[in-house]
Scaffold this motif. Structure first.
Motif, PDB file in Angstrom:
ATOM      1  N   ALA A  61       0.833  -1.207   0.000  1.00 19.23           N
ATOM      2  CA  ALA A  61       0.000   0.000   0.000  1.00 19.23           C
ATOM      3  C   ALA A  61       0.865   1.252   0.000  1.00 19.23           C
ATOM      4  O   ALA A  61       0.582   2.216  -0.726  1.00 19.23           O
ATOM      5  CB  ALA A  61      -0.941  -0.009   1.203  1.00 19.23           C
ATOM      6  N   ALA A  62       1.922   1.247   0.794  1.00 20.11           N
ATOM      7  CA  ALA A  62       2.823   2.403   0.846  1.00 20.11           C
ATOM      8  C   ALA A  62       3.513   2.614  -0.498  1.00 20.11           C
ATOM      9  O   ALA A  62       3.656   3.755  -0.961  1.00 20.11           O
ATOM     10  CB  ALA A  62       3.857   2.217   1.956  1.00 20.11           C
ATOM     11  N   THR A  63       3.914   1.537  -1.136  1.00 19.73           N
ATOM     12  CA  THR A  63       4.558   1.641  -2.442  1.00 19.73           C
ATOM     13  C   THR A  63       3.578   2.162  -3.485  1.00 19.73           C
ATOM     14  O   THR A  63       3.920   3.047  -4.280  1.00 19.73           O
ATOM     15  CB  THR A  63       5.129   0.275  -2.871  1.00 19.73           C
ATOM     16  N   SER A  64       2.357   1.662  -3.478  1.00 15.91           N
ATOM     17  CA  SER A  64       1.347   2.135  -4.428  1.00 15.91           C
ATOM     18  C   SER A  64       1.071   3.631  -4.235  1.00 15.91           C
ATOM     19  O   SER A  64       0.947   4.375  -5.211  1.00 15.91           O
ATOM     20  CB  SER A  64       0.045   1.357  -4.261  1.00 15.91           C
ATOM     21  N   HIS A  65       0.990   4.045  -2.981  1.00 15.97           N
ATOM     22  CA  HIS A  65       0.763   5.467  -2.691  1.00 15.97           C
ATOM     23  C   HIS A  65       1.941   6.303  -3.185  1.00 15.97           C
ATOM     24  O   HIS A  65       1.745   7.369  -3.769  1.00 15.97           O
ATOM     25  CB  HIS A  65       0.545   5.680  -1.191  1.00 15.97           C
ATOM     26  N   ALA A  66       3.159   5.831  -2.963  1.00 18.54           N
ATOM     27  CA  ALA A  66       4.352   6.566  -3.403  1.00 18.54           C
ATOM     28  C   ALA A  66       4.393   6.680  -4.917  1.00 18.54           C
ATOM     29  O   ALA A  66       4.748   7.735  -5.458  1.00 18.54           O
ATOM     30  CB  ALA A  66       5.620   5.894  -2.880  1.00 18.54           C
ATOM     31  N   VAL A  67       4.012   5.627  -5.627  1.00 20.82           N
ATOM     32  CA  VAL A  67       3.989   5.659  -7.095  1.00 20.82           C
ATOM     33  C   VAL A  67       2.980   6.697  -7.577  1.00 20.82           C
ATOM     34  O   VAL A  67       3.280   7.507  -8.462  1.00 20.82           O
ATOM     35  CB  VAL A  67       3.678   4.258  -7.676  1.00 20.82           C
ATOM     36  N   LEU A  68       1.789   6.696  -6.990  1.00 22.76           N
ATOM     37  CA  LEU A  68       0.751   7.660  -7.371  1.00 22.76           C
ATOM     38  C   LEU A  68       1.202   9.092  -7.089  1.00 22.76           C
ATOM     39  O   LEU A  68       1.062   9.984  -7.933  1.00 22.76           O
ATOM     40  CB  LEU A  68      -0.550   7.355  -6.637  1.00 22.76           C
TER      41      LEU A  68
END
Length: 124
Positions: A61-68
């Protein structure tokens, strides 16, 4: 990243903040990728397995948020280069400086953001 000198001092500050945040996000994503490559699960019981699985979900989830967020930052920096930063992508009106100070990567004015959220439209 070089941003033109034609920007107001407040916009130069926002551009610098965005560039810095982009660097932070890239470093975070690189560390995350290295950690994924280095991860070797040594699960000894069900409790460890559950904790490992929970941590993996949080990390994903943290990685997905960082990508966005990185996509939004890069888009804002592109608008700086194109000379359209601070203008709403939907209506073309200037975005309030207070909104830009709080959310430098925002592509929308408050009214258009509210309208999109109300209509359920995807964000650019």
């Amino acid at each position: 990243m070089t941003i033109g000198t034609q920007l107001s001092p407040s916009h130069r500050d926002l551009a610098a903040r965005l560039a810095s945040r982009g660097d932070e996000l890239r470093a975070l994503l690189q560390r995350s990728a290295r950690m994924d490559d280095d991860a070797q699960a040594e699960v000894t019981d069900f409790k460890d397995a559950a904790a490992e699985e929970t941590q993996a979900v949080i990390d994903e989830a943290a990685t997905s948020h960082a990508v966005l967020e990185l996509e939004q930052v890069d888009s804002a920096l592109r608008r700086f280069r194109e000379g359209t930063y601070g203008l709403c992508l939907d209506c073309g009106e200037p975005i309030d400086e207070r909104r830009l100070a709080a959310l430098p990567a925002t592509p929308l004015c408050t009214d258009c953001q509210v309208l999109r959220e109300h209509l359920g439209s995807p964000r650019r």
